[in-house]
Each structure stands twice: as structure tokens, then as C-alpha cells.
Design an enzyme around this catalytic site. Structure first.
Site, PDB file in Angstrom:
ATOM      1  N   LYS A 472       0.838  -1.206   0.000  1.00 32.72           N
ATOM      2  CA  LYS A 472       0.000   0.000   0.000  1.00 32.72           C
ATOM      3  C   LYS A 472       0.871   1.254   0.000  1.00 32.72           C
ATOM      4  O   LYS A 472       2.085   1.168   0.281  1.00 32.72           O
ATOM      5  CB  LYS A 472      -0.911  -0.020   1.231  1.00 32.72           C
ATOM      6  CG  LYS A 472      -0.126  -0.054   2.526  1.00 32.72           C
ATOM      7  CD  LYS A 472      -1.007  -0.439   3.695  1.00 32.72           C
ATOM      8  CE  LYS A 472      -0.181  -0.413   4.959  1.00 32.72           C
ATOM      9  NZ  LYS A 472      -0.817  -1.082   6.077  1.00 32.72           N
ATOM     10  N   TYR A 697      13.789  32.212   2.893  1.00 32.19           N
ATOM     11  CA  TYR A 697      12.549  32.895   3.257  1.00 32.19           C
ATOM     12  C   TYR A 697      12.494  33.215   4.740  1.00 32.19           C
ATOM     13  O   TYR A 697      12.942  32.401   5.568  1.00 32.19           O
ATOM     14  CB  TYR A 697      11.345  32.004   2.959  1.00 32.19           C
ATOM     15  CG  TYR A 697      11.037  31.867   1.501  1.00 32.19           C
ATOM     16  CD1 TYR A 697      10.676  32.974   0.725  1.00 32.19           C
ATOM     17  CD2 TYR A 697      11.065  30.608   0.893  1.00 32.19           C
ATOM     18  CE1 TYR A 697      10.373  32.828  -0.609  1.00 32.19           C
ATOM     19  CE2 TYR A 697      10.755  30.460  -0.434  1.00 32.19           C
ATOM     20  CZ  TYR A 697      10.420  31.571  -1.190  1.00 32.19           C
ATOM     21  OH  TYR A 697      10.118  31.427  -2.496  1.00 32.19           O
TER      22      TYR A 697
HETATM   23  C1  PLP Z   1      -0.117  -1.913   6.782  1.00 32.24           C
HETATM   24  C2  PLP Z   1      -0.685  -3.139   7.301  1.00 32.24           C
HETATM   25  C3  PLP Z   1       0.134  -4.228   7.633  1.00 32.24           C
HETATM   26  C4  PLP Z   1       1.625  -4.172   7.636  1.00 32.24           C
HETATM   27  O1  PLP Z   1       2.074  -3.519   8.774  1.00 32.24           O
HETATM   28  P1  PLP Z   1       3.622  -3.292   9.108  1.00 32.24           P
HETATM   29  O2  PLP Z   1       3.672  -2.779  10.473  1.00 32.24           O
HETATM   30  O3  PLP Z   1       4.087  -2.312   8.103  1.00 32.24           O
HETATM   31  O4  PLP Z   1       4.266  -4.612   8.930  1.00 32.24           O
HETATM   32  C5  PLP Z   1      -0.485  -5.414   8.014  1.00 32.24           C
HETATM   33  N1  PLP Z   1      -1.827  -5.510   8.063  1.00 32.24           N
HETATM   34  C6  PLP Z   1      -2.643  -4.479   7.783  1.00 32.24           C
HETATM   35  C7  PLP Z   1      -4.103  -4.666   7.880  1.00 32.24           C
HETATM   36  C8  PLP Z   1      -2.103  -3.259   7.390  1.00 32.24           C
HETATM   37  O5  PLP Z   1      -2.913  -2.231   7.124  1.00 32.24           O
END
Ligand code: PLP
Length: 802
Positions: A472, A697
Site C-alpha cells: 500500500k 525565506y
Molecule cells: C499496513 C498493514 C500491515 C503491515 O504492517 P507493518 O507494520 O508495516 O508490517 C499489516 N496488516 C494491515 C491490515 C495493514 O494495514
């Protein structure tokens, strides 16, 4: 070498023999095989992969000789040798091959710099020697024998690197390489896992040089001297060097009583060390100082790895412009073959040198490789390759020189282009023409590190546990297809994304493995079906919407049910299960692929009880669901930290996220991971300002003294947050961390480089090894996840791979 000779050589037993085959090539990976005679295939059992499952494929691709560890079934015309350990047999064969040649062989080992030293030595010596060397960083128990097997009577110098991760490995490599000269580059913390101390590691590595004539090392490392003194034979001459930096770019190198003065264009400590190793080797080989200096002036920085860059017209270029041996070509083609982002594949190749094959045999072999890898278009550049044009069956064009090619009307669109040429063809000009020119900031993703990290977590799982990898948020900033493609290649079971759009992009980019979509909005249900995606379902309302949408259809996408066990974000609560199970019972069309939940505090031992409660809830709730189903969906609960801390809760699958990208919320684990992302840019301008002037700035940067300021093209619009301004953030310039000055601008940042020698165009590292993303996160009180996912899409991603 003949097949029947192998029986004695490898202490094996011939299981079947059809004929007396001549062995020409050793292969261990069916993906690299192109049809030709004389292949000997080794079935090797690895962590994620058993070569015995591929013997039929190897046979179909033309292999007729096999080394195996257990009975396999192959047609009658195959020759099969059974041995205790195939890898050992490969090593013994390589060793026997090595013994036929008595030209000098340079062995290189050490914690860092092995590949650069090897490549630089080649650059320095190839005008005089015909060199055989390890391709890329082939330095392992498998890579070394394959490298050594390339030695032929046409060569007159060998350069091989050796790398180890555990004790007792080096003795085996020594027996294969049998170096006559050695370079021990350095000793440091890299890959420390298998050793108790630095000294132990040095002792182990020194075994490579046990019977060398001469070994070169830097006197900066007492461990190395001690190790060598304890290990090498009496005849071995130990050659220690030290150096002093003089004015300008001059260095005084002391080798025993001798003083060598030379000029180097590099100033960072690692490059200086690597270059001096090479210089001392040339000195030892008898070169005079004037020749050495003129050769050193031609040194190019070595691209360690294959690089895949975004290119014009939705294409990619794979930049492999420093190296042109045949094995390197095979490695590059294999890398090209793995990229599914685009169907169309083009290869631009210059004349090849020093392959030990005649022109005709060489180019016929290249055509063979092209056809095997289904290359759509081949472009040959150079007089030699152009002469061989009649041998090519692939669609091909030829040019006599790089200039001819660059002035043609060649263009690319929606394709992946491998650019590979000998140094004197200057193919970097070709790459420059094709690559997509964003501003000077790039995020470099190391695919090898990703693979290491993937394997690290895989090794923690019971063999039957499946692996979902979360890609993601643009793969935590790293880039969607490219990373998904690597994961697909390594056969992960599932990918997880947040939104349907992300998944659609992956499908369009050639990703065919199952994908779970965590936040499917109702307007994306159509896409789910069209692109074969599987939604997470986390509430009754959403489930009803989903069923309504597919009411009239025979099939609906399989679903993943999310349970609420303590995160209090999304998911079915215990009191909703009754209604959920009723719906599941009544609707046979609904297919539950998995049931899962998410841990709220898996990284922190203080939350252990809470985690256990979550797991208990998860078990009892999923039981209730399973009761009404006639099949058994997968269960999964663990994220990265959960994988580390709760092996009992791996169930049927785990969901790996941040760990893949080199971070682990459990600190001790993180040490074992490899750095994946390096964010780099280049200095746009350096200027002197006077005491009392201000910078940027709001005039927040105030010069307390005369200062030198370097401006770099990265700002908050690239994801370098404003919070890093006014000295809070630091960047690495020439090996030194320098603070920001004044406010961060939208597209630019100013750095304090007072008292440093900095030129425009010089590389600046925003994060990577030093500073690390952790450093950045701690400077502005956030977590690595946020730093990573903030890097904007306008920053060009480059993918490097071994
Ligand atoms: C993002 C996510 C993960 C992975 O989590 P990490 O801490 O990055 O390993 C696992 N399960 C779900 C539902 C997530 O949203």
C-alpha cells in the site's frame, strides 16, 4: 570435462548414463538456460526453492546432464549423477577446472568494497591483460564456482571476489579460487550475524589467502594483520600500506619502505581506500608510477548494480553500461526477463570483448540468448557486431558506432530497454538520451536488499505459512509495480493494497498474483470483478452493499473478513457475528478467502497481554465463522512486528509490511535487515556569504560568521518536510553530515558547508546508510513510515539490482 569423469571427481554415483557428454557449462537456475549443448544442471536445495523440482524444465530447455541429491525421473537420454550435496559437487568441479590454469589469480575479500576493487582492477589492467573475473558480486558458495568455471586458456589473469556469512565457508572458497595474489579490503560490521567478534571474522576471511604469494591490506586494521599473521603460509609476503593526504587531491602512500605519490579524483574515505588497494596491486605487479597514475586517471566510478530507471514515453531503461562480458549479459537479460511491467523488450548491445569465444560462435550465442528471452528488438552497435548481422534471427538493427546510433531516429515507447556496452562505447550517452529527466533528486531502491529482507522474514515462517506483502501507499514510497514485480517473481502468495486503484495499476503492470484491497469503496466494486481483486469486508453495511452489487451475477469476488479484536479501527465486532454468520449461511455465492484481524501493539512488550487477548478473541471469533462454512478460509493476524514476536500467531498467513523496506519496529531485528532506500540529490550551487547575511525565506538563517552555503534541489514538495529546516535536519555531503540553514523551501534546501571542499554537482545523501531514515524520523519526532511515504511521486525512482 566428460560426464563420466564427474563420478570420481564428485564422489558420486552415476544413476543413468546415455552417452559420454562433454560438459561445457554449469547451470543452477533454469531461468538462465538457453538451449545449447553441454549443459550440466545442478539440482540444489535452497531456502525457498528446491532445484529438484526444476529438473524437467531444465531437460526441456536442453540440459542432458544432471547432478542431483535424490532420485529424479528423467528420460533415457539424460545423464544423471547422484551426490550427497550438489553444491559441493559444483565446487569440486570448479576447483578441478581452476587447477588447469597457471596464470595469476587475484582473490579479493573484506567487509566492503570487494566488487569495486575487482571492477577497478579490471579497468586498470584490461589494456594489458585478458581478464576473467566474477560477474557483478558473484562471491558466494554458489557464485564463486560459477565464476571460476569461466576461466579459459585465452585469459591470462583472473580476479575473483569471495564473500562469506558464516565460519568455515572461506576454506571452501579458497580451495576453488586458489588465489596467487590477494587483497583484504577492510574489516567492519557489515553482515556480522555469523561471527562473534571482528577478530573472528577477520580470521575467517584471512583463510582465503592461506597459500597466496602476496597479500595487500591497509595497516589501519590491526585485526587484519593479526589474522593474516596467524593464517598464511611462511612463503606469503604481507604487504601493508598506509597513506597521508597532501595538498589538493594528492596522496602519499607508504608501502614498506617505498613512497608512492599519486593524485586521486575521489575524496570520500571508501573510494580512497579502494583506489589505494588497486594502486598497490599495480605496483606489486611491477607497473611504474607514471603508468599507474595515467591508468588511475581513467578510473570511473563503478556502478555496482544494474539500475532500472524511468525513461521517456512510459518506458524504462536498464543501465548496464560499465561491463560487457558474456556472463554479465546473461545476468542482465535475466533481470530484464523478470520485468513484467512492459511486454516489449529491447536490447542495445555493443561489441563484446574477451569472451574467449570466436566472433561467429559469440554472436550466434547472443542471438540464441535474445531468442530465448523473447527480446522484441535488438540493436547492435560496433564494427564487430555489425559484421555478424547475418547471424541474427531476432528483429535487429546495426550501427558502426555510438555516434551513428545516437544520430539515428531511434525512439522508444512503452518498453523496457537494456543498454549494455563496453566502456569505450560510452553508452552512458545512450542512457542519458533515453532516461526521464526529472529534477536531480532520486530515490534509489535496492532490489537485492528487498530480496534479502523478504528472505529474512520468510525464514521465520513455518513452511506452510503463506505470505502476504503489503504494498500500500506506493509500496511504502518505494514504487508499486517494480516492487510488486519483484515479489511476484519471488512467489509471495498475496499482495495487500489500500485502494482498488492501486491494485488496478498493479494488474495493468502485469501483476497476476492475488491482491487484497483493504478499503474497497462501493464505486470500486466493478473494478474488483474486472481485475480479479479481493476486497476486505469490515462491516455489515459494506457486506450488504457488496452483495447487492453482485446480486444479478453468478460469481462475486472472494472476500476477506476483517474482525475487530482491539485495534478499534475497522472490522466486525463480536456482537455482529451472529448476523454475519446468518448471511454467510444463506448466501452460497459468498466465498470467504480469509478471516483476519490486526494487532495494535505487537512491537511493544508492554502490550503483550493485550496482544494475547487480541489473539484469543481472534481465535474464538473466527471459530464462529468457520462453523457455518463447509471449507476453511485462511486465518491471519501478524504484521511485521507480530511476525517477530508472536510465532504462535502466524496461523495460515502473515502480512509483512515495513520490514520488507528495511525497518522493523523491533530494534534488534532491524539490525539484520538491509537498507533498501537511498534518497539522493546533487548540489545545484555553492556560494559564500558574509557574516551578518541571511539565508532563505523569512530570513531565518542568520550567518554568525562567514559561511559557505550549498543549495540542493529538494524541498517540502518532494517530501522533505519543513520541520527539517534551521539545522534540525542534516544531509551527507562527501561523507560528512551538514545541517540545513534557514527554512526549507518548496523545491530547495540550503546546507551549511563552511570549511568544506564542495563543488556543484556533488552528490548529497538525504537518507540511506547515514543518515538513516531513523535519524530523520527522530530529528522531527515521527516514525520511519511517515518519512518514507511522504516522498513525493515527482521524485524519480531508480531500481538497482545485482
Ligand atoms: C499496513 C498493514 C500491515 C503491515 O504492517 P507493518 O507494520 O508495516 O508490517 C499489516 N496488516 C494491515 C491490515 C495493514 O494495514
Amino acid at each position: 570435462m566428460k560426464f563420466s569423469e564427474l563420478e570420481k571427481l564428485c564422489k558420486g554415483k552415476i544413476q543413468q548414463q546415455a552417452n559420454e557428454a562433454e560438459i561445457k557449462e554449469l547451470v543452477t537456475d533454469t531461468r538462465n538456460i538457453s538451449i545449447r549443448a553441454g549443459l550440466l544442471f545442478f539440482a540444489i536445495e535452497g531456502i525457498n526453492h528446491d532445484g529438484h523440482e526444476f529438473v524437467t524444465e531444465a531437460y526441456e530447455k536442453g540440459a542432458r546432464c544432471f547432478v542431483v541429491e535424490r532420485e529424479v525421473s528423467l528420460p533415457d537420454d539424460a545423464n544423471v549423477l547422484e551426490v550427497r550435496q550438489s553444491l559441493l559437487a559444483l565446487q569440486m568441479i570448479a576447483r578441478a577446472h581452476r587447477l588447469q590454469f597457471d596464470y595469476p589469480v587475484i582473490g579479493v575479500t573484506g567487509s566492503n568494497g570487494k566488487t569495486i576493487v575487482k571492477e577497478w582492477l579490471t579497468q586498470l589492467l584490461d589494456y594489458k591483460y585478458s581478464i576473467v573475473k566474477s560477474p557483478k558480486s558473484y562471491n558466494s558458495q554458489l557464485g564463486v564456482p560459477l565464476s571460476v568455471w569461466q576461466m579459459t586458456a585465452q585469459h591470462n589473469l583472473g580476479i575473483f571476489e569471495a564473500g562469506i556469512s558464516e565460519r568455515s565457508e572461506m576454506e571452501r572458497l579458497e580451495r576453488i579460487i586458489q588465489p596467487t595474489l590477494g587483497i583484504f579490503t577492510n574489516i567492519g560490521e557489515a553482515h556480522n550475524a555469523g561471527f562473534e567478534s571482528l577478530q573472528q571474522k577477520a580470521d575467517e576471511k584471512a583463510k582465503l589467502f592461506a597459500s597466496c604469494q602476496k597479500v595487500i591490506f591497509s595497516s589501519e586494521y590491526p585485526e587484519i594483520r593479526r589474522a593474516l599473521e596467524a593464517t598464511v603460509s611462511e612463503e606469503t609476503e604481507l604487504i601493508a600500506w598506509s597513506f597521508e593526504k597532501l595538498e589538493g587531491h594528492q596522496f602519499k602512500v607508504l608501502v614498506g619502505e617505498t613512497e608512492l605519490v599519486l593524485k586521486l579524483k575521489f575524496s570520500d574515505p571508501a573510494s580512497v581506500e579502494n583506489a589505494i588497494h588497486c594502486v598497490v596491486m599495480l605496483y606489486v605487479l611491477g607497473f611504474g608510477m607514471d603508468v599507474i597514475q595515467s591508468r588511475v586517471d581513467t578510473l570511473n566510478s563503478v556502478k555496482m548494480r544494474l539500475e532500472m530507471k524511468q525513461a521517456v514515453n512510459r518506458s524504462y531503461v536498464i543501465d548496464d553500461t560499465y561491463n560487457n562480458d558474456l556472463h554479465g549479459l546473461e545476468v542482465a537479460l535475466d533481470f530484464l526477463h523478470r520485468q513484467n511491467q512492459k511486454k516489449k523488450k529491447t536490447v542495445i548491445l555493443s561489441d563484446l570483448y574477451q569472451t574467449g569465444l570466436s566472433g561467429e560462435a559469440l554472436y550466434a550465442r547472443i542471438d540464441d540468448l535474445m531468442r530465448n528471452q523473447q527480446i522484441s528488438r535488438f540493436i547492435g552497435v560496433g564494427m564487430e557486431i555489425s559484421k555478424a548481422r547475418g547471424l541474427f534471427h531476432t528483429k535487429a538493427e546495426f550501427y558502426d558506432s555510438t555516434d551513428d546510433f545516437l544520430s539515428s531516429d531511434f525512439s522508444i515507447q512503452d518498453e523496457i530497454v537494456l543498454v549494455k556496452g563496453a566502456r569505450d562505447f560510452q553508452f552512458e550517452r545512450v542512457v542519458q538520451k533515453l532516461e526521464y529527466k526529472a529534477h536531480g533528486t532520486i530515490l534509489e531502491i535496492n532490489m537485492e536488499s528487498l530480496t534479502n529482507n523478504l528472505n529474512y522474514y520468510r525464514a521465520k515462517l513455518r513452511p506452510e505459512v503463506k505470505l502476504m506483502v503489503m504494498v500500500k501507499a506506493f509500496a511504502y514510497g518505494g514504487g508499486n509495480f517494480e516492487i510488486a514485480n519483484l515479489l511476484q517473481f519471488h512467489k509471495v502468495d498475496y499482495l495487500g493494497v489500500a485502494y482498488a486503484d492501486e491494485a488496478v495499476e498493479l494488474r495493468r503492470g502485469g501483476i497476476h498474483i492475488p491482491i487484497m484491497v483493504m478499503n474497497p469503496s462501493s464505486d470500486s466494486f466493478r473494478l474488483l470483478k474486472e481485475y480479479n481483486l479481493e476486497p476486505e469486508i469490515y462491516s455489515l453495511d459494506q457486506l450488504l452493499d457488496f452483495m447487492d452489487f453482485f446480486e444479478a451475477e453468478d460469481h462475486m469476488p472472494p472476500i476477506h473478513i476483517k474482525l475487530e479484536t482491539g485495534m478499534n479501527r475497522l472490522g466486525f465486532k463480536a456482537n455482529e457475528l451472529k448476523r454475519l454468520t446468518e448471511i454467510l449461511t444463506l448466501n452460497k455465492k459468498l466465498k470467504v478467502r480469509s478471516v483476519f484481524s490486526h494487532l495494535a501493539g505487537s512491537e511493544d512488550p508492554r502490550h503483550e497481554d493485550y496482544t494475547k487477548q487480541q489473539a484469543q478473541k481472534f481465535e474464538s471469533m473466527s471459530e464462529e465463522i468457520f462453523k457455518v462454512l463447509w471449507y476453511k478460509p485462511l486465518r491471519h493476524l501478524c504484521n511485521t512486528a507480530g511476525i517477530d514476536n508472536y510465532p504462535n500467531y502466524h496461523y495460515d498467513m502473515v502480512r509483512l509490511g515495513i520490514g520488507l523496506y528495511g525497518f522493523d519496529p523491533v530494534m534488534d531485528e532491524e539490525k539484520k535487515l538491509s537498507t533498501v532506500g537511498t534518497l539522493k540529490t546533487h548540489v545545484s550551487q555553492v556560494k559564500a556569504i558574509n557574516k551578518g547575511e541571511t539565508v532563505g525565506y523569512g530570513r531565518l538563517g542568520f550567518a554568525q560568521r562567514d559561511m559557505k552555503i550549498a543549495t540542493v534541489p529538494i524541498g517540502y514538495a518532494d517530501g522533505y518536510l519543513r520541520a527539517f529546516g534551521n539545522g534540525v535536519g542534516k544531509m551527507n555531503v562527501g561523507g560528512k553530515l551538514v545541517p540545513t540553514v534557514g527554512n526549507i523551501c518548496m523545491d530547495m534546501t540550503m546546507l551549511d558547508v563552511t570549511d568544506m571542499e564542495v563543488r556543484s554537482g556533488e552528490e548529497v545523501v538525504i537518507f540511506g546508510e547515514n543518515p538513516s531514515i531513523h535519524d530523520l524520523a527522530s530529528w522531527i519526532h515521527t516514525i520511519p513510515y511517515e518519512i518514507l511515504t511522504n516522498i513525493s511521486q515527482r521524485v524519480k525512482r531508480t531500481y538497482i539490482s545485482g
